[in-house]
Structure formats: structure tokens, C-alpha cells
Scaffold this motif. Structure first.
Motif, mmCIF file in Angstrom:
data_model
loop_
_atom_site.group_PDB
_atom_site.id
_atom_site.type_symbol
_atom_site.label_atom_id
_atom_site.label_comp_id
_atom_site.label_asym_id
_atom_site.label_seq_id
_atom_site.Cartn_x
_atom_site.Cartn_y
_atom_site.Cartn_z
ATOM 1 N N LEU A 295 0.827 -1.200 0.000
ATOM 2 C CA LEU A 295 0.000 0.000 0.000
ATOM 3 C C LEU A 295 0.866 1.256 0.000
ATOM 4 O O LEU A 295 0.604 2.202 -0.744
ATOM 5 C CB LEU A 295 -0.937 0.017 1.204
ATOM 6 C CG LEU A 295 -1.795 1.284 1.319
ATOM 7 C CD1 LEU A 295 -2.779 1.381 0.165
ATOM 8 C CD2 LEU A 295 -2.532 1.327 2.657
ATOM 9 N N ALA A 296 1.908 1.280 0.823
ATOM 10 C CA ALA A 296 2.781 2.450 0.918
ATOM 11 C C ALA A 296 3.416 2.756 -0.442
ATOM 12 O O ALA A 296 3.485 3.912 -0.872
ATOM 13 C CB ALA A 296 3.862 2.222 1.973
ATOM 14 N N ASP A 297 3.867 1.705 -1.117
ATOM 15 C CA ASP A 297 4.465 1.899 -2.430
ATOM 16 C C ASP A 297 3.424 2.413 -3.422
ATOM 17 O O ASP A 297 3.681 3.358 -4.180
ATOM 18 C CB ASP A 297 5.059 0.581 -2.934
ATOM 19 C CG ASP A 297 5.691 0.718 -4.300
ATOM 20 O OD1 ASP A 297 6.842 1.207 -4.370
ATOM 21 O OD2 ASP A 297 5.052 0.365 -5.312
ATOM 22 N N ASN A 298 2.234 1.821 -3.401
ATOM 23 C CA ASN A 298 1.177 2.232 -4.329
ATOM 24 C C ASN A 298 0.739 3.675 -4.082
ATOM 25 O O ASN A 298 0.538 4.446 -5.033
ATOM 26 C CB ASN A 298 -0.033 1.311 -4.203
ATOM 27 C CG ASN A 298 0.203 -0.086 -4.741
ATOM 28 O OD1 ASN A 298 -0.651 -0.955 -4.619
ATOM 29 N ND2 ASN A 298 1.371 -0.331 -5.330
ATOM 30 N N MET A 299 0.582 4.042 -2.825
ATOM 31 C CA MET A 299 0.101 5.379 -2.499
ATOM 32 C C MET A 299 1.102 6.462 -2.888
ATOM 33 O O MET A 299 0.721 7.605 -3.158
ATOM 34 C CB MET A 299 -0.226 5.477 -1.003
ATOM 35 C CG MET A 299 -1.431 4.658 -0.575
ATOM 36 S SD MET A 299 -2.985 5.254 -1.276
ATOM 37 C CE MET A 299 -3.307 6.660 -0.199
ATOM 38 N N ALA A 300 2.377 6.111 -2.940
ATOM 39 C CA ALA A 300 3.404 7.072 -3.343
ATOM 40 C C ALA A 300 3.238 7.485 -4.804
ATOM 41 O O ALA A 300 3.832 8.475 -5.246
ATOM 42 C CB ALA A 300 4.791 6.490 -3.103
ATOM 43 N N THR A 301 2.426 6.752 -5.550
ATOM 44 C CA THR A 301 2.186 7.078 -6.955
ATOM 45 C C THR A 301 1.547 8.444 -7.102
ATOM 46 O O THR A 301 1.698 9.103 -8.136
ATOM 47 C CB THR A 301 1.274 6.015 -7.607
ATOM 48 O OG1 THR A 301 1.808 4.719 -7.353
ATOM 49 C CG2 THR A 301 1.188 6.219 -9.104
ATOM 50 N N ASP A 302 0.824 8.892 -6.091
ATOM 51 C CA ASP A 302 0.129 10.176 -6.171
ATOM 52 C C ASP A 302 1.087 11.317 -6.482
ATOM 53 O O ASP A 302 0.686 12.317 -7.084
ATOM 54 C CB ASP A 302 -0.605 10.452 -4.852
ATOM 55 C CG ASP A 302 -1.567 11.626 -4.958
ATOM 56 O OD1 ASP A 302 -2.522 11.530 -5.761
ATOM 57 O OD2 ASP A 302 -1.365 12.629 -4.261
#
Length: 343
Positions: A295-302
């Protein structure tokens, strides 16, 4: 985080939605709570679940989290779905008024809320007249059980027919469609996306990483092992894995994602997610994280904004493979472009 309108509604959601299909199955309740806490702390405000996820357990976990987090529940947009069987009876599935009445009430009870923000039809039902489903959805908006409604896994003509019924009967219009959409699966661009754009519906893409392929977890001609869904359960989708592994387009796309990720000091997952989020009509991309780290990696996409050149490269290398009429080189759209001077 970036906010976007929920389709043609007045509600706003974050560009990345937290999907909860793993809750109660691949993620236990404690881990699920931690994932939702992390998501909310990062600014996310959009949760997506379904009654069939872990046979209702996912909704129950989300409901207990919402009850324990009154501050978060006041800001969170909650979406769920109904359509697939939750019982053994012949009327315990489908988009009939009877099944949806029971399914909606059961979802409200499991989630512990009085109104579902976005209620989605999980798939088309060829046996139930669409007019019956649309009347039920409009009634449910009128009686306050749902705020908005949408669809999932509908085809372009399904969307167009539903919108026509709604307009002709004066019903509320659908606001979203939840389809599979990623760099390896783009066929919805032929008719589904234009149909949604015509109605003003937003897209909520599921499987934006193509089941992990676009995160770089698979290698050419190497059977999946370890902490992957296919590695843990080799019989799940193995034929599809073999077909994708044998397709040269798959590896050309993966190579392009990897090269851009390396150049931008980002993960491959972030690059793939950023491409989906940038596509026309996309409202919010559904993240299917199984762990807090994912999740942390995915959310950094923002924070990752791909350049026009990067977007073009990814779009070109992942272009859907079509042969002839109506979508290929002999298709009517291509012929018209040539006749009209390439417009």
C-alpha cells in the motif's frame, strides 16, 4: 492527495481507492485495520468492497473499522457491490429486485451504516430485465439507502442501454463503471470507455497492475513461486499466465515500464498505476494491496506525474492487438480518419 469528481456526481474522491477484496482472506482483520489506517493517514477517502468478498467478511471488517474510527467514517466514501450468489437458492443471485433488496440490506447491516455512498452492480444479468434493475436502483436512491449507483464489468451497450432507460424514465443516472483496465488489458477503449464518456460516468479500474505482472514480480518463462497469488495457488489462472507469458507484447510493455521506473527512481508498480490514473474518464484507481508495504508503495504514486513522452511511449507499446474490422486496420474508424485527412 488529488481529488476527483465521482463520475458525474457532486461527490469527490481521491485518485486512488483502497480495494478490500483481500480482507478476511489474504489479509486478516488486524492487518486489514492497519492497511485502512495507513490509507486514511495518507489522505485516502474511498473504500471499495463487495458482498461476495470473503463471503461477507470483507464488508464486516470494513464495518468494524468504520465503527472504531468515527472521524474517518465522516469523510470516507464507501462503495460495495451486489449481484453474485450469497446463498444456495435460485433467487439468491442476479440483478432482480428480490435479490438486490436482500443483498443491499445485508450489506448495510454488515457495514454498519445507514447509507452506502456507491452501490455497484457487480456484473450484467442477462435474465433480469434491465428496466427492473434500474427501477430498483432509483428507488434505493429515493429511499436513502444509497447515494449513487454504478456498474462493474458491464459492456459498452449495457452502459448505453442503462443510461437510455434512466433518461427515458427520469431516473438518476449511473455515475461510475468498474472495469479491468491496465497496460496489458486495454480492450475497453474500443467501446466501453466511449460509452462511459458519453454518459459522463467515471471509470474505477480494477487490477491496474494486471495481477502483479506490471509490478515486475514475474519473469519470462519462469513458473510463479513464493508470495504471489499464482505461486501460492498454481491452479489459479495458470492457463491465462501461460498465454500472457507467451505474448511478446507482454514483455515489451514490462520492459518499457521497467526502464521508465529506473529513470524516474520509482517502482514499476508506481509507473503502471500512474499511467492508468492519467487515462481519460478515470476517476479513481483501485489498489489491491495485501500488505502495508504494498500500500505504501502504491500510495506514493500520487506524487509521480509521468511526462507526455513517457505516457506516449507506454500507450504505444501497449496498444491493443486487433486484426481487422471493426477495430483493426480495416475498421471503419481508421477508414474515416484516412478519408477525412487524419482527423
Amino acid at each position: 492527495m488529488e481529488y476527483r469528481r465521482l463520475g458525474n456526481s457532486g461527490a469527490v474522491v481521491t485518485a486512488y481507492c483502497l480495494g478490500t477484496m483481500t480482507f478476511g482472506n489474504e489479509a486478516d482483520e488486524e492487518t486489514s485495520f492497519q492497511i485502512m489506517d495507513d490509507y486514511a493517514a495518507a489522505g485516502g477517502n474511498f473504500l471499495d468492497t463487495a458482498n461476495v468478498y470473503s463471503a461477507g467478511i470483507s464488508e464486516e471488517i470494513v464495518g468494524r473499522w468504520l465503527k472504531a474510527r468515527p472521524t474517518e467514517v465522516s469523510q470516507m466514501i464507501v462503495a460495495t457491490k451486489g449481484r453474485f450468489p450469497m446463498g444456495e437458492g435460485p433467487n439468491d443471485l442476479g440483478l432482480s429486485r428480490r435479490n438486490l433488496t436482500h443483498a443491499l440490506d445485508a450489506s448495510l447491516k454488515r457495514l454498519g451504516i445507514e447509507q452506502i455512498d456507491l452501490y455497484q452492480m457487480h456484473g450484467y444479468d442477462a435474465l433480469t430485465p434491465l428496466e427492473e434493475t434500474m427501477r430498483f436502483l432509483d428507488d434505493s436512491v429515493a429511499n436513502g439507502k444509497i447515494a449513487y449507483y454504478g456498474f462493474s464489468n458491464f459492456l459498452g451497450w449495457h452502459v448505453t442501454k442503462a443510461a437510455w432507460i434512466a433518461r427515458s424514465q427520469g431516473y438518476c443516472l449511473p455515475v461510475t463503471l468498474q472495469p479491468q483496465y491496465n497496460l496489458l488489458v486495454r480492450d475497453i477503449e474500443h467501446e466501453v470507455v466511449p460509452a462511459c464518456q458519453d454518459v459522463g460516468m467515471g471509470l474505477l479500474p480494477w487490477s491496474p497492475l494486471a495481477g502483479g505482472w506490471l509490478s515486475g514480480k514475474y519473469q519470462r518463462d519462469v513458473m510463479p513461486t513464493g508470495a504471489t497469488r499464482l505461486g501460492e495457488n498454481p491452479e489459479r489462472g495458470m492457463e491465462a499466465w501461460k498465454a500472457r507469458n507467451a505474448n511478446e507484447r507482454t514483455w515489451a510493455v514490462i520492459d518499457a515500464v521497467r526502464e521508465i521506473a529506473t529513470a524516474r527512481s520509482a517502482s514499476m508498480a508506481q509507473v503502471a498505476l500512474a499511467w492508468v490514473a492519467s487515462q481519460p474518464a478515470v476517476t479513481s484507481v483501485i489498489l489491491g494491496a495485501r500488505t502495508r508495504e504494498q500500500l505504501a508503495d502504491n500510495m506514493a504514486t500520487d506524487a509521480l506525474k509521468l511526462t507526455p513522452e513517457e505516457l506516449t511511449r507506454l500507450s504505444d507499446v501497449s496498444k491493443p492487438q486487433v486484426d481487422d474490422y471493426p477495430y483493426g486496420t480495416g475498421g471503419i474508424n481508421q477508414r474515416h480518419r484516412k478519408i477525412e485527412g487524419g482527423r
